[in-house]
Scaffold this motif. Sequence first.
Motif, PDB file in Angstrom:
ATOM      1  N   TYR A 230       0.846  -1.192   0.000  1.00  0.00           N
ATOM      2  CA  TYR A 230       0.000   0.000   0.000  1.00  0.00           C
ATOM      3  C   TYR A 230       0.882   1.242   0.000  1.00  0.00           C
ATOM      4  O   TYR A 230       2.088   1.169   0.237  1.00  0.00           O
ATOM      5  CB  TYR A 230      -0.919   0.016   1.231  1.00  0.00           C
ATOM      6  CG  TYR A 230      -0.171  -0.039   2.548  1.00  0.00           C
ATOM      7  CD1 TYR A 230       0.226   1.125   3.204  1.00  0.00           C
ATOM      8  CD2 TYR A 230       0.167  -1.261   3.125  1.00  0.00           C
ATOM      9  CE1 TYR A 230       0.924   1.067   4.394  1.00  0.00           C
ATOM     10  CE2 TYR A 230       0.871  -1.326   4.315  1.00  0.00           C
ATOM     11  CZ  TYR A 230       1.248  -0.164   4.947  1.00  0.00           C
ATOM     12  OH  TYR A 230       1.948  -0.205   6.124  1.00  0.00           O
ATOM     13  N   GLY A 231       0.284   2.368  -0.276  1.00  0.00           N
ATOM     14  CA  GLY A 231       1.011   3.635  -0.279  1.00  0.00           C
ATOM     15  C   GLY A 231       0.576   4.512   0.879  1.00  0.00           C
ATOM     16  O   GLY A 231      -0.545   4.400   1.386  1.00  0.00           O
ATOM     17  N   PRO A 775       8.356  10.786 -14.692  1.00  0.00           N
ATOM     18  CA  PRO A 775       9.007  10.679 -13.375  1.00  0.00           C
ATOM     19  C   PRO A 775       8.383  11.530 -12.279  1.00  0.00           C
ATOM     20  O   PRO A 775       8.698  11.334 -11.108  1.00  0.00           O
ATOM     21  CB  PRO A 775      10.453  11.110 -13.659  1.00  0.00           C
ATOM     22  CG  PRO A 775      10.375  11.923 -14.901  1.00  0.00           C
ATOM     23  CD  PRO A 775       9.259  11.354 -15.714  1.00  0.00           C
ATOM     24  N   LEU A 776       7.499  12.465 -12.645  1.00  0.00           N
ATOM     25  CA  LEU A 776       6.868  13.312 -11.638  1.00  0.00           C
ATOM     26  C   LEU A 776       5.366  13.053 -11.592  1.00  0.00           C
ATOM     27  O   LEU A 776       4.543  13.941 -11.857  1.00  0.00           O
ATOM     28  CB  LEU A 776       7.148  14.793 -11.935  1.00  0.00           C
ATOM     29  CG  LEU A 776       8.619  15.215 -11.889  1.00  0.00           C
ATOM     30  CD1 LEU A 776       8.767  16.718 -12.073  1.00  0.00           C
ATOM     31  CD2 LEU A 776       9.297  14.772 -10.597  1.00  0.00           C
ATOM     32  N   THR A 777       4.995  11.820 -11.280  1.00  0.00           N
ATOM     33  CA  THR A 777       3.596  11.439 -11.149  1.00  0.00           C
ATOM     34  C   THR A 777       3.439  10.478  -9.983  1.00  0.00           C
ATOM     35  O   THR A 777       4.421   9.913  -9.493  1.00  0.00           O
ATOM     36  CB  THR A 777       3.073  10.737 -12.423  1.00  0.00           C
ATOM     37  OG1 THR A 777       3.934   9.614 -12.696  1.00  0.00           O
ATOM     38  CG2 THR A 777       3.036  11.671 -13.616  1.00  0.00           C
ATOM     39  N   ARG A 778       2.181  10.296  -9.539  1.00  0.00           N
ATOM     40  CA  ARG A 778       1.905   9.306  -8.503  1.00  0.00           C
ATOM     41  C   ARG A 778       2.322   7.917  -8.968  1.00  0.00           C
ATOM     42  O   ARG A 778       2.828   7.105  -8.181  1.00  0.00           O
ATOM     43  CB  ARG A 778       0.404   9.346  -8.172  1.00  0.00           C
ATOM     44  CG  ARG A 778      -0.138   8.199  -7.317  1.00  0.00           C
ATOM     45  CD  ARG A 778       0.561   8.048  -5.969  1.00  0.00           C
ATOM     46  NE  ARG A 778       0.589   9.238  -5.191  1.00  0.00           N
ATOM     47  CZ  ARG A 778      -0.393   9.693  -4.418  1.00  0.00           C
ATOM     48  NH1 ARG A 778      -1.529   9.033  -4.352  1.00  0.00           N
ATOM     49  NH2 ARG A 778      -0.238  10.786  -3.708  1.00  0.00           N
ATOM     50  N   LYS A 782       5.041   5.195  -7.042  1.00  0.00           N
ATOM     51  CA  LYS A 782       4.775   3.784  -6.734  1.00  0.00           C
ATOM     52  C   LYS A 782       5.674   2.856  -7.543  1.00  0.00           C
ATOM     53  O   LYS A 782       6.233   1.898  -7.023  1.00  0.00           O
ATOM     54  CB  LYS A 782       3.297   3.489  -7.020  1.00  0.00           C
ATOM     55  CG  LYS A 782       2.861   2.078  -6.711  1.00  0.00           C
ATOM     56  CD  LYS A 782       1.368   1.937  -6.977  1.00  0.00           C
ATOM     57  CE  LYS A 782       0.898   0.517  -6.706  1.00  0.00           C
ATOM     58  NZ  LYS A 782      -0.559   0.361  -6.947  1.00  0.00           N
ATOM     59  N   MET A 783       5.817   3.162  -8.846  1.00  0.00           N
ATOM     60  CA  MET A 783       6.542   2.270  -9.750  1.00  0.00           C
ATOM     61  C   MET A 783       8.009   2.129  -9.376  1.00  0.00           C
ATOM     62  O   MET A 783       8.595   1.043  -9.509  1.00  0.00           O
ATOM     63  CB  MET A 783       6.426   2.779 -11.190  1.00  0.00           C
ATOM     64  CG  MET A 783       7.046   1.828 -12.220  1.00  0.00           C
ATOM     65  SD  MET A 783       7.083   2.515 -13.873  1.00  0.00           S
ATOM     66  CE  MET A 783       5.353   2.427 -14.310  1.00  0.00           C
ATOM     67  N   ARG A 818       5.320   7.255   0.253  1.00  0.00           N
ATOM     68  CA  ARG A 818       6.086   6.020   0.453  1.00  0.00           C
ATOM     69  C   ARG A 818       5.220   4.844   0.008  1.00  0.00           C
ATOM     70  O   ARG A 818       4.031   4.780   0.331  1.00  0.00           O
ATOM     71  CB  ARG A 818       6.475   5.838   1.928  1.00  0.00           C
ATOM     72  CG  ARG A 818       7.335   6.960   2.503  1.00  0.00           C
ATOM     73  CD  ARG A 818       8.722   6.985   1.901  1.00  0.00           C
ATOM     74  NE  ARG A 818       9.539   8.052   2.460  1.00  0.00           N
ATOM     75  CZ  ARG A 818       9.687   9.252   1.927  1.00  0.00           C
ATOM     76  NH1 ARG A 818       9.053   9.565   0.791  1.00  0.00           N
ATOM     77  NH2 ARG A 818      10.442  10.155   2.502  1.00  0.00           N
ATOM     78  N   PHE A 819       5.850   3.930  -0.746  1.00  0.00           N
ATOM     79  CA  PHE A 819       5.153   2.712  -1.143  1.00  0.00           C
ATOM     80  C   PHE A 819       5.746   1.576  -0.331  1.00  0.00           C
ATOM     81  O   PHE A 819       6.943   1.280  -0.432  1.00  0.00           O
ATOM     82  CB  PHE A 819       5.319   2.455  -2.634  1.00  0.00           C
ATOM     83  CG  PHE A 819       4.475   1.309  -3.143  1.00  0.00           C
ATOM     84  CD1 PHE A 819       3.106   1.312  -2.961  1.00  0.00           C
ATOM     85  CD2 PHE A 819       5.058   0.225  -3.787  1.00  0.00           C
ATOM     86  CE1 PHE A 819       2.319   0.269  -3.424  1.00  0.00           C
ATOM     87  CE2 PHE A 819       4.273  -0.825  -4.251  1.00  0.00           C
ATOM     88  CZ  PHE A 819       2.907  -0.795  -4.066  1.00  0.00           C
ATOM     89  N   VAL A 820       4.918   0.962   0.508  1.00  0.00           N
ATOM     90  CA  VAL A 820       5.395  -0.047   1.461  1.00  0.00           C
ATOM     91  C   VAL A 820       5.431  -1.410   0.783  1.00  0.00           C
ATOM     92  O   VAL A 820       4.398  -2.050   0.593  1.00  0.00           O
ATOM     93  CB  VAL A 820       4.495  -0.075   2.710  1.00  0.00           C
ATOM     94  CG1 VAL A 820       5.026  -1.076   3.735  1.00  0.00           C
ATOM     95  CG2 VAL A 820       4.399   1.315   3.326  1.00  0.00           C
TER      96      VAL A 820
END
Length: 1317
Positions: A230-231, A775-778, A782-783, A818-820
């Motif tokens: 999750y983020g 590179p400057l997106t949600r 995550k990616m 942060r993407f956990v």
Amino acid sequence: MAKAADVVRLLLGSTALCFSLLGARTASASKAVTAHLAAKWPETPLLLEASEFMAEESNEKFWQFLETVQELAIYKRTESAYSHYNLILKKAGQFLDNLHINLLKFAFSIRAYSPTIQMFQQIAADEPPPDGCDAFVVIHKKHTCKINELKKLLKKATSRPRPYLFKDDHKFPTNKENLPVTILYAEIGTRAFSKFHKVLSDKAQNGEILYVLRHYIQKPVSQKMYLSGYGVELAIKSTEYKALDDTQVKTVTNTTVEGEIETNEVQGFLFQKLKERYSDLRDNLTAFQKYLIESNKEMTPLKVWELQDLSFQAASQIMSTPIYDAVKLMKDISQNFPIKARSLTRIAVNQLMREEIQENQKMYEKVKNDNMLTVDNVKSVLLNLFPDANIWDILGIHSKYDNDRKEGASFYKMTGLGPLPQALYNGEPFKLEELNTEELETSVLRRMMDATINLQKEVFMGTLNDRTNVIDFLMEKNNVVPRLNPLILHTKWQYLNLISTSVTADVEDFSTFFFLDSQDKSAVIAENMYYLTQEEDDVISSVTLWIIADFDKPSGRKLLFNALKFMKTSVHSRLGVIYNPTSKINEENTAISRGVLAAFLTQKNSFLRNFLRKLATEETATAIYSGEKIKTFLTEGMDKNAFEKKYNTVGVNIFQTHQLFCQDVLKLRPGERGIVSNGKFLGPLDENFYTEDFYFLEKITFTNLVEKIKGIVENMEISSKNMSDFVMKADALLSSLPERASRHDTTFLREDHSIITINPEENDMFFDVIAIVDPLTREAQKMAQLLIVLGKIINMKLKLFMNCRDKLSEAPLKSFYRFVLEPELVLVANGITGPVATFLDIPEAPLLTLNMITPEGWLVETVHSNCDLDNIYLKDIERTVTAEYELEYLLLEGSCFDTMTEQPPRGLQFTLGTKNKPVVVDTIVMANLGYFQLKANPGAWILKLREGKSEDIYQIVGHEGTDSQPDQGDVIVVINSFKSKILEVQVQKKPDKIKEDILTDKEEKKKGIWDSIKSFTRSLHKEKDKKEADVLNIFSVASGHLYERFLRIMMLSVLRNTKTPVKFWFLKNYLSPTFKEVIPPMAEEYGFQYELVQYKWPSWLHQQTEKQRIIWGYKILFLDVLFPLAVDKIIFVDADQIVRHDLKELRDFDLGGAPYGYTPFCDSRTEMDGYRFWKKGYWASHLLRRKYHISALYVVDLKKFRRIAAGDRLRGQYQALSQDPNSLSNLDQDLPNNMIYQVAIKSLPQDWLWCETWCDDDSKQRAKTIDLCNNPKTKEPKLEAAARIVPEWVEYDTEIRQLLDHLENKKKNAILTHDEL
């Protein structure tokens, strides 16, 4: 080296004064924000999760793994968690290769199989388990935890009802199903399991029982299980209006975040290496590092001209870094963009990179815009890739790449349809005059009606009934193209895994073959197979066919003969044979089969084909069975000596091996026929499998996938046989995988300056991964972490394409993220640490809000925090902010339609429960897509129509996505993963209820139709299922401690001004743990009822990303499904409102047939005219002198609202308008005002809502409620405004504060008393 050290010391010495002037704060530990998410159920044992991973590989591997780990859990008591974890991996390693071990580690990390374990635990709880049993057995509804009682329970088991078995139940391998079902509930690895398993597995092997194992943990551990995948975002909030609660004190906590500062590289300094090299300067280096970090946190807003190239500037920086650091840098830039933006503006854009990106985008954008791939698109790609090629050699009419079009033309020519264009309906051609836009629709409808009449005749005649497969029925018609074999088209394929684990065995080594599992048995057969191939030895056979038969029977020889006839003209296939004897193997009944096998082992190509064709004829068979020697049938050119020698020495072992393979793996009975095509098994076959069917089978097998595999294989330096084997095995493996999404080849015009390529490790299998991202997106936030994790799990070749946007006009990202996700569990000396989102070095000045970005289908709530997570102001907080969330529910979603009307049955209610607790949760069906959602958790659930009108009027007639058969009584739904579960339910009105409707109340007085309908959400208090008589239902939403403080005051003001019982309804999604803890004692103190309602924003409805806009959406979009049908009217009151009048008067107000009533905005404070946006532009022209209404207070007639489908209309309009980010700026207000002509609004008297911003002072004395509207002119904080405008507000605030203090002291005293005990 010494010189370098002197330079570092000099540098650090010169900055010492600077650090001392900065004060101790700079050198102190960085403040942090942490968030983690736990499952609602306790941690499940890793050993059980590993067993589920094995079960997904194969049922055989599951049971083999169980044998290996029978008492492994016993060692857990004496070993560390780290040692136990590694022991499990070691045991699993006996059955898995390195890739699958990595996947198992990843599965552990995300706890992928924990819901499956918990599902079995819930099923066990529903039995329920006998007291004090570590393990227990259920035999046809009888329970025992004593082994010596099994015999007694089995004696009359078949006379008792057979238990329901789930799709994911673990059945011990057996050839029989119709046996007494014995279900063992136990925890694998324990002694209790081992004892039962030994006895039950013996009985199962002896054919006495059907042994089923379900996980059961008698004493689950108490520790929580923390999740990942999750983020978490820290969004920067607007501070235009102050939203901090002044009763909050500075948060002090001893919590620290271990480890170094997250980013070791700061402004070019690699601090980790510096500290290793100059350990004596470690403290100075840490201070210097923190100084640079603080100076790097500049967050001054960027000018518009500075924003334009930010995406390209980020890409330029990423492209210029060393390849193996590029993804990490993208992660750092995207996840910490607010403090990276300023430094990005100083990066020079690589113009070659910009041009290359734009060229690639143009090509794809052109295809996207045209919505079709044109010849010009293709030409441009080809000319860029192959500038020297003649385009017409490729695209011309004589192109060798034109096979598909030629096949279409060939088919058309064969049909003799006549001049084009042509169209067919069930094989019947349309007339030319019908093929125009005016006539075509009518012609199609007419043919549909004609077809319906014919089908009705067939039903009447009895030739078409419920047991008939309609597709097969149509295929048998005379006007259908012949040889579309239904067996090939409609049979579910069995997929063989032909890749050996590690075992090597010869096909004649029957004793070894006997003990192999299905995968290794299949692999041995594949490795030892001999083939009839094309004449040329170097040809790659893309399709590998194995025919299975007893060639000493006419049916077997017929299958062989048809296959040989097919092989004579086939260009793609090779043929192998497997012997499946009808009876006991001996010399007499294998005469032909031995000849077939000996020929395959010794002969090739046309010699082999010609001899086999002789053997396959009935004339030859008759002669051989009459005593004629087989050698008399040998053909010219054969190696006769080799054949005779092999024919006379073929041992029984190879036949036994073939026989066992047919029996154990293919599940064929003796003598039954079958075909394996590239590892996909079809069988048993009937008598009618002709040469044309082989062509059809070849065509189906020779797919685009096979062509792609062949294209890859052709470049390998291996023999043609090995190439053909590779194609077969790869196709078998890939075809067995579930189809998720279509795969596409992604090619770029140029790849020199905008694509990061990371090559895989050589001499090993690798995965080809292409990532396309701005590179400057949600998506980049995550990616980046996903690619880092993926790179640690698999060997991959990565191409990362920078898909930048230019001419940005606003900041592309406004949050830290942060993407956990980790590739494996994080192990430390004292155990396993849970995954956590950690934010370090966040600027202290901005106001922040913490949001969870979870997968679809997760309902998450906050269970603990040490500050207001909606308003985090790090300047007022010491050290670490901690937030703990819990996965409260996994969502069960679905759609429901009435099969008679083909429309959703509005107002229909479903319930979800278990056999012991039939109603746990319930829901209402929307008209939008027939959508419904139910809150569930891992387990086996029963879906039913709600008792009352739903059950009286409707019946369930079909369902998909469930875990039970359509004709079964109960609709069973199993939740056993973190993924969303989606159902389709078909209902139908009962014959005597056709004219009745759930939402009409014409018989209300007569029948009491609302009496049996209960809430959509479970009440926290047990209430009878009856219509709530004289109750004021008040709905409100709040987020953040300040607005929860306002909310409590609003509640008190409502209660003080009415004598009518009050029930408050609060949206649970955003309430803090503190509020949820305080509300029960407050309800007891003031004598009101309450209920926390909850609804997950549906995935099909356009998503909002800002928390405030999401809350606005909940105020208006789900009114028809948030509350039970028993609630006639609901009043929404804003949290920051003070009520001065009895709201019963508003509830009883006549809405004049409108579904809801709102108060219009005041016009009396004239100095605010410049801020009245509704007086000009769009709103002035849309409303045409009608009032623009405020959403702070409104009353809803829910019965009328549902009857006219107001909720569905509002959602439909929202879906259309919300695609434009500039529309619906005040979502909860703009939407109903915009829909005023479709969903009428009753204007309430002005006195019902007064706010100082818009209403003059004279009208205040008549105010029935006072709303603390924001003032766009003064920007006055709400707390100051509340105390100034509403005298009683301070009194209410003081009273509630005293209650809260009393509750806090009571809690502290309870803790002290507990500690003393």
